[in-house]
Design an enzyme around this catalytic site. Sequence first.
Site, short mmCIF file in Angstrom:
data_model
loop_
_atom_site.label_atom_id
_atom_site.label_comp_id
_atom_site.label_asym_id
_atom_site.label_seq_id
_atom_site.Cartn_x
_atom_site.Cartn_y
_atom_site.Cartn_z
N TYR A 15 2.80 -4.65 -0.54
CA TYR A 15 2.12 -3.35 -0.42
C TYR A 15 0.88 -3.41 0.46
O TYR A 15 -0.10 -2.73 0.23
CB TYR A 15 1.79 -2.79 -1.83
CG TYR A 15 2.99 -2.79 -2.74
CD1 TYR A 15 4.02 -1.86 -2.55
CD2 TYR A 15 3.15 -3.75 -3.74
CE1 TYR A 15 5.14 -1.88 -3.34
CE2 TYR A 15 4.29 -3.78 -4.54
CZ TYR A 15 5.27 -2.85 -4.33
OH TYR A 15 6.40 -2.87 -5.12
N CYS A 60 -14.26 5.64 8.57
CA CYS A 60 -15.31 6.59 8.20
C CYS A 60 -14.95 7.25 6.88
O CYS A 60 -14.50 8.40 6.82
CB CYS A 60 -15.55 7.57 9.32
SG CYS A 60 -16.35 6.73 10.68
N GLU A 61 -15.13 6.51 5.85
CA GLU A 61 -14.72 6.81 4.49
C GLU A 61 -15.18 5.57 3.73
O GLU A 61 -15.26 4.50 4.32
CB GLU A 61 -13.19 6.88 4.48
CG GLU A 61 -12.56 7.35 3.26
CD GLU A 61 -11.90 8.73 3.46
OE1 GLU A 61 -11.68 9.35 2.46
OE2 GLU A 61 -11.63 9.14 4.59
N GLY A 72 8.29 -5.52 -12.47
CA GLY A 72 7.05 -5.43 -13.24
C GLY A 72 6.44 -6.80 -13.45
O GLY A 72 5.47 -6.93 -14.18
N GLU A 126 14.77 -6.39 -9.95
CA GLU A 126 14.32 -5.86 -8.65
C GLU A 126 12.87 -6.21 -8.37
O GLU A 126 12.02 -5.32 -8.25
CB GLU A 126 14.42 -4.33 -8.66
CG GLU A 126 15.74 -3.75 -8.99
CD GLU A 126 15.63 -2.26 -9.33
OE1 GLU A 126 14.52 -1.79 -9.64
OE2 GLU A 126 16.65 -1.59 -9.28
N PRO A 127 12.52 -7.47 -8.24
CA PRO A 127 11.12 -7.81 -7.99
C PRO A 127 10.70 -7.51 -6.55
O PRO A 127 11.49 -7.70 -5.62
CB PRO A 127 11.08 -9.32 -8.25
CG PRO A 127 12.47 -9.78 -7.94
CD PRO A 127 13.39 -8.65 -8.28
N GLY A 128 9.49 -7.02 -6.41
CA GLY A 128 8.91 -6.86 -5.07
C GLY A 128 7.76 -7.84 -4.96
O GLY A 128 7.86 -8.92 -4.35
N ARG A 131 -4.89 -1.23 -1.12
CA ARG A 131 -4.80 -1.53 -2.56
C ARG A 131 -6.15 -1.59 -3.28
O ARG A 131 -6.27 -1.07 -4.37
CB ARG A 131 -4.01 -2.83 -2.79
CG ARG A 131 -2.57 -2.75 -2.30
CD ARG A 131 -1.74 -3.96 -2.74
NE ARG A 131 -1.46 -3.91 -4.16
CZ ARG A 131 -2.04 -4.64 -5.07
NH1 ARG A 131 -2.98 -5.52 -4.74
NH2 ARG A 131 -1.72 -4.52 -6.33
C1 LIG Z 1 8.51 -0.59 -6.71
C2 LIG Z 1 9.75 -0.86 -7.42
C3 LIG Z 1 10.09 -2.17 -7.77
C4 LIG Z 1 9.22 -3.37 -7.49
O1 LIG Z 1 8.06 -3.43 -8.24
P1 LIG Z 1 7.08 -4.71 -8.11
O2 LIG Z 1 5.97 -4.42 -9.03
O3 LIG Z 1 6.66 -4.83 -6.70
O4 LIG Z 1 7.86 -5.91 -8.50
C5 LIG Z 1 11.31 -2.36 -8.40
N1 LIG Z 1 12.14 -1.32 -8.67
C6 LIG Z 1 11.83 -0.04 -8.35
C7 LIG Z 1 12.80 1.04 -8.65
C8 LIG Z 1 10.63 0.24 -7.72
O5 LIG Z 1 10.33 1.49 -7.41
#
Ligand SMILES: *Cc1c(COP(=O)(O)O)cnc(C)c1O
Length: 433
Positions: free
Chosen positions: A388, A360-361, A250, A291-293, A330
């Site tokens: 993403y 086409c949208e 988050g 768990e950062p993405g 996004r």
């Molecule tokens: C998507 C997700 C994340 C990563 O979220 P970010 O906002 O990209 O950091 C972490 N844990 C879980 C379980 C997720 O589904």
Amino acid sequence: MPEPKNKTKIIQQQTVKKLFSRLMELLNEKYSASGVDLLDVANEFGAPVYIYDGNKIIEQYKRLVNAFKPVNIKVKYACKALNNSAILKLLKQEGCGLDTVSINEVKLGLRAGFAPADIIFTPNCVSIEEIQEAVKLKVHINIDNISILEQFGSIYGNTVPCCIRINPHILAGGNTKISTGHIDSKFGISVYQLRHVLRVIKSSNILVNGLHMHTGSDILDAGVFLQGAEILFDAAKDFPDLQFIDFGSGFKVSYKEGDITTDIEELAASIAHNFAEFCKEYGRELELWFEPGKFLVSESGYFLVKVNVLKQTTATVFVGVDSGLNHLIRPMLYDAYHSIVNLSNPAGKQRIYTVVGYICETDTFGWDRKLNEVHEGDILCFKNAGAYGFTMSSNYNARFRPAEVLIYNNKAQLIRKRETFEDLIMNEVELEF
Ligand SMILES: *Cc1c(COP(=O)(O)O)cnc(C)c1O
């Protein structure tokens, strides 16, 4: 006559200042990534193309780990953000683990060389069969509903440990589509159902080794995070066999100037303190997972497209590019803001444009953007496109998905080829009439 002389001097100074700031703009990171000119990459590999700065990804990873010292956190990269194996290997080499949400992401992680023990499987609403498949692959299992918990217990008893995803019902996240902690959310097991969870655990003798929460993307402040943490610490008292607490992600990143971002250092200091207190009370040192993405890969990414047409209407000047919601959804899906720059005319005067796709949208990337004067054939760059972007791309309108390039240690290398017509029809079963 001293006055006009002064005036001339002031104007000269202003001009020099302007030129200097323009020069600084040209010299700064804007149009290059870790020393590699982005336009050169487009010239070599074509557009549309996703470009990732590997050094930036590593920098973000180290920033996170260092912020939490002396607590030794374990980072599980949420690979749904960007799952090219080159990126996975890069992070693995730094000591990072993996957060996966589908069995195929688990397989991508294993293929990239991650040890099963460094991967956590955190799916939502998947079948028990998919969970069984993940158990066979020996990764950590995170369970997010009571029905699956019951089935898991009756199959494995205490022979396979699992983590439980708790929904603490704290309100977080910039957009309801990416917020997962609210009362209507489908994610996790409500913290109010804890008594039920404990009954199921007791009756099947389930071994719970972790507690997890992930309250959604774009949490604004440390306070929300800490609120969730307290709820998890409180719940932990009922689980004597824990090895880790997983706070999900988050972390917010900046998409435009002035955006509030998560102050990682501030957050880390508070959490590290509270976590140490918690461990003392719990009686044992546990591991702290994240768990950062987005935080790891968003800023590393640049998405380059070519301008197909300029179209003056009564309302605006549209810049139509060779891309659309099929490549970067996004802005249309989450109202996300990606800043856009014209790589081909960095010194041109700024004008106002509306940047749209070729699908086409209605696929508007951005209204009323100030861009250095745009010509057909110019290369535009979307910033913050690492997370993403490619992973949410599709073949809508029978278009190819873009190529991907990694810049690492001053070298640009292709890490995914652009699709071809053969790829589009590969799995189609043709009938003769
Ligand atoms: C998507 C997700 C994340 C990563 O979220 P970010 O906002 O990209 O950091 C972490 N844990 C879980 C379980 C997720 O589904």
